[in-house]
Scaffold this active site. Structure first.
Site, PDB file in Angstrom:
ATOM      1  N   CYS A  45       0.684  -1.071  -0.096  1.00  0.00           N
ATOM      2  CA  CYS A  45      -0.023  -0.018   0.054  1.00  0.00           C
ATOM      3  C   CYS A  45       1.027   1.203  -0.025  1.00  0.00           C
ATOM      4  CB  CYS A  45      -0.839  -0.096   1.205  1.00  0.00           C
ATOM      5  SG  CYS A  45      -2.052  -1.574   1.299  1.00  0.00           S
TER       6      CYS A  45
HETATM    7  C1  BEZ Z   1       0.606  -4.650   2.028  1.00  0.00           C
HETATM    8  O1  BEZ Z   1       0.070  -3.601   1.531  1.00  0.00           O
HETATM    9  O2  BEZ Z   1       1.674  -4.835   1.850  1.00  0.00           O
HETATM   10  C2  BEZ Z   1      -0.411  -5.842   2.423  1.00  0.00           C
HETATM   11  C3  BEZ Z   1      -1.391  -5.603   2.925  1.00  0.00           C
HETATM   12  C4  BEZ Z   1      -2.037  -6.659   3.715  1.00  0.00           C
HETATM   13  C5  BEZ Z   1      -1.755  -7.951   3.269  1.00  0.00           C
HETATM   14  C6  BEZ Z   1      -0.458  -8.133   2.354  1.00  0.00           C
HETATM   15  C7  BEZ Z   1       0.154  -7.139   2.183  1.00  0.00           C
END
Ligand code: BEZ
Length: 210
Positions: A45
């Protein structure tokens, strides 16, 4: 009820990093991209939000407003923005919705319990100025989205709204486009007087109209 292409994007009130908004009023006459991300302070994200901020001028050129969402509160979004700036070189200046009560996530079907019972998946809704949903994209949490592809979809939608054309596989702005099959040959001659490359009667390629 599952949202579908052609539905009016549901309106809502929400707290965001830009203050409280009513979604339809905030959109005004613009196109919109509403996208969810699973959780604040997560790596994928972080990269997505930094990149989206770098693309903001590209969205603005196309009259598109961008708004993100996660189920974390606005205070967390604001603290996280400093990390995004430090690591990605861009601090999100578009609003991020704090959807702690999951009201917007539920309204848009962004929670997929079989993937994760708590956090949203990566949903994207492209909304036109009449507030209709024009495209939807859904990715799992582990796969960062391609925001250049989102711009490409917007380019296709805006082009096909203006001209009786569709865009072929892997089309990019400037590539040839397809005359829609519903247009008769006589009608096509009027709209595309310079002619086209007819590979089949239903497959007519033409220079992209400007
Ligand atoms: C991420 O944004 O890195 C992420 C968020 C939830 C699960 C896996 C990755």
């Amino acid at each position: 009820m599952t949202l579908q292409i052609g539905d009016v994007a549901p309106d809502f009130n929400a707290n965001t990093t830009a203050g409280p908004i009513q979604f339809h009023a905030w959109l005004g006459d613009s196109w919109g991209v509403l996208f969810s991300h699973p959780k604040d302070f997560t790596p994928v994200c972080t990269t997505e939000l930094g990149y989206t901020e770098k693309l903001r001028p590209q969205f603005e050129q196309r009259n598109v407003k961008v708004i993100g969402l996660s189920v974390d509160p606005v205070d967390d979004h604001e603290r996280w923005a400093a990390d995004i700036e430090a690591t990605q070189g861009a601090k999100p200046r578009f609003p991020l919705i704090g959807d702690a009560d999951r009201s917007v996530s539920n309204l848009y079907g962004m929670l997929h319990p079989k993937a994760d019972s708590t956090f949203t998946v990566r949903s994207v809704f492209i909304i036109d100025p009449s507030k209709k949903v024009r495209a939807m994209i859904t990715y799992p949490a582990s796969t960062g989205r391609n925001f250049d592809e989102i711009l490409r979809v917007i380019d296709s939608l805006q082009l096909t709204d203006k001209h009786k054309v569709a865009t072929p596989v892997n089309w990019k702005p400037g590539d040839d486009v397809i005359i829609v099959p519903s247009l008769s040959t006589d009608e096509a001659k009027k709209l595309f007087p310079a002619g086209w490359n007819e590979q089949r009667p239903y497959l007519r390629l033409v220079k992209q109209p400007s």
